[in-house]
Design a protein around this motif. Sequence first.
Motif, PDB file in Angstrom:
ATOM      1  N   THR A   4       0.849  -1.188   0.000  1.00 49.55           N
ATOM      2  CA  THR A   4       0.000   0.000   0.000  1.00 49.55           C
ATOM      3  C   THR A   4       0.885   1.238   0.000  1.00 49.55           C
ATOM      4  O   THR A   4       1.948   1.259   0.615  1.00 49.55           O
ATOM      5  CB  THR A   4      -0.924   0.028   1.234  1.00 49.55           C
ATOM      6  N   ALA A   5       0.433   2.236  -0.706  1.00 48.09           N
ATOM      7  CA  ALA A   5       1.191   3.481  -0.799  1.00 48.09           C
ATOM      8  C   ALA A   5       1.068   4.229   0.523  1.00 48.09           C
ATOM      9  O   ALA A   5       0.039   4.169   1.185  1.00 48.09           O
ATOM     10  CB  ALA A   5       0.641   4.326  -1.936  1.00 48.09           C
ATOM     11  N   PRO A   6       2.141   4.925   0.898  1.00 49.20           N
ATOM     12  CA  PRO A   6       2.069   5.720   2.130  1.00 49.20           C
ATOM     13  C   PRO A   6       1.056   6.851   1.948  1.00 49.20           C
ATOM     14  O   PRO A   6       0.799   7.292   0.830  1.00 49.20           O
ATOM     15  CB  PRO A   6       3.485   6.258   2.292  1.00 49.20           C
ATOM     16  N   TRP A   8      -0.561  10.430   1.639  1.00 48.71           N
ATOM     17  CA  TRP A   8      -0.102  11.754   1.192  1.00 48.71           C
ATOM     18  C   TRP A   8      -0.967  12.790   1.847  1.00 48.71           C
ATOM     19  O   TRP A   8      -2.122  12.524   2.152  1.00 48.71           O
ATOM     20  CB  TRP A   8      -0.187  11.864  -0.348  1.00 48.71           C
ATOM     21  N   PRO A   9      -0.511  13.944   2.088  1.00 45.07           N
ATOM     22  CA  PRO A   9       0.766  14.469   1.617  1.00 45.07           C
ATOM     23  C   PRO A   9       1.901  14.206   2.604  1.00 45.07           C
ATOM     24  O   PRO A   9       1.732  14.369   3.801  1.00 45.07           O
ATOM     25  CB  PRO A   9       0.509  15.962   1.491  1.00 45.07           C
ATOM     26  N   LEU A  10       3.023  13.787   2.060  1.00 45.31           N
ATOM     27  CA  LEU A  10       4.240  13.664   2.860  1.00 45.31           C
ATOM     28  C   LEU A  10       4.974  15.000   2.914  1.00 45.31           C
ATOM     29  O   LEU A  10       5.822  15.213   3.761  1.00 45.31           O
ATOM     30  CB  LEU A  10       5.171  12.607   2.266  1.00 45.31           C
ATOM     31  N   SER A  11       4.638  15.865   1.985  1.00 45.34           N
ATOM     32  CA  SER A  11       5.286  17.168   1.879  1.00 45.34           C
ATOM     33  C   SER A  11       4.278  18.270   2.181  1.00 45.34           C
ATOM     34  O   SER A  11       3.086  18.107   1.969  1.00 45.34           O
ATOM     35  CB  SER A  11       5.824  17.348   0.454  1.00 45.34           C
ATOM     36  N   SER A  12       4.795  19.391   2.624  1.00 46.46           N
ATOM     37  CA  SER A  12       3.917  20.536   2.837  1.00 46.46           C
ATOM     38  C   SER A  12       3.629  21.269   1.529  1.00 46.46           C
ATOM     39  O   SER A  12       2.783  22.154   1.494  1.00 46.46           O
ATOM     40  CB  SER A  12       4.541  21.506   3.851  1.00 46.46           C
ATOM     41  N   PHE A  13       4.340  20.895   0.443  1.00 44.70           N
ATOM     42  CA  PHE A  13       4.121  21.505  -0.863  1.00 44.70           C
ATOM     43  C   PHE A  13       3.123  20.672  -1.651  1.00 44.70           C
ATOM     44  O   PHE A  13       3.147  19.442  -1.580  1.00 44.70           O
ATOM     45  CB  PHE A  13       5.429  21.612  -1.647  1.00 44.70           C
ATOM     46  N   PRO A  14       2.260  21.329  -2.447  1.00 42.91           N
ATOM     47  CA  PRO A  14       1.288  20.583  -3.250  1.00 42.91           C
ATOM     48  C   PRO A  14       1.952  19.635  -4.249  1.00 42.91           C
ATOM     49  O   PRO A  14       1.396  18.600  -4.587  1.00 42.91           O
ATOM     50  CB  PRO A  14       0.498  21.672  -3.983  1.00 42.91           C
ATOM     51  N   GLY A  15       3.133  19.989  -4.723  1.00 42.83           N
ATOM     52  CA  GLY A  15       3.861  19.140  -5.667  1.00 42.83           C
ATOM     53  C   GLY A  15       5.306  19.579  -5.749  1.00 42.83           C
ATOM     54  O   GLY A  15       5.672  20.654  -5.239  1.00 42.83           O
TER      55      GLY A  15
END
Length: 139
Positions: A4-6, A8-15
């Motif tokens: 299973t994918a972790p 999201w979001p792992l980042s505070s940025f949208p991309g």
Amino acid sequence: MTATAPPWPLSSFPGPQDSPGFTLWRDFTRWQRSLNAALKPLDLTQPRFAVLAVCGWLTRDGRDITQQDVVDFLGMDRMHISQIASRLDRDGLILRRASRTDLRAKVLRITPAGHDTLARAMPLVETHDRAFFHRKGTP
């Protein structure tokens, strides 16, 4: 069993494109790649040009410099500078010799061929940079 994918979001940025670090890295690699293409006819890469240019600048008054002086000026890894300086020495663009006073140190001096190469490379680099950074919105 399926992984299973972790979440999201792992980042505070949208991309990634919104991350200043990613944007800097992407733009740097684009700049370096295009500069390498401009320098290819002179058998230089951007890092080799940087070391050669710094050797030329720091020895313009005729004094000797050490490899460590170049490391300190550029803020690059000592081993990477050593490899580049060794290549520039092999190519006859700089002289790289052991210091008479400190056998651990390498003394660098630009050769006449190195100076000629630098004189041909500098306008290419400056023209490249003006065009590249003008596209990015910098005058």
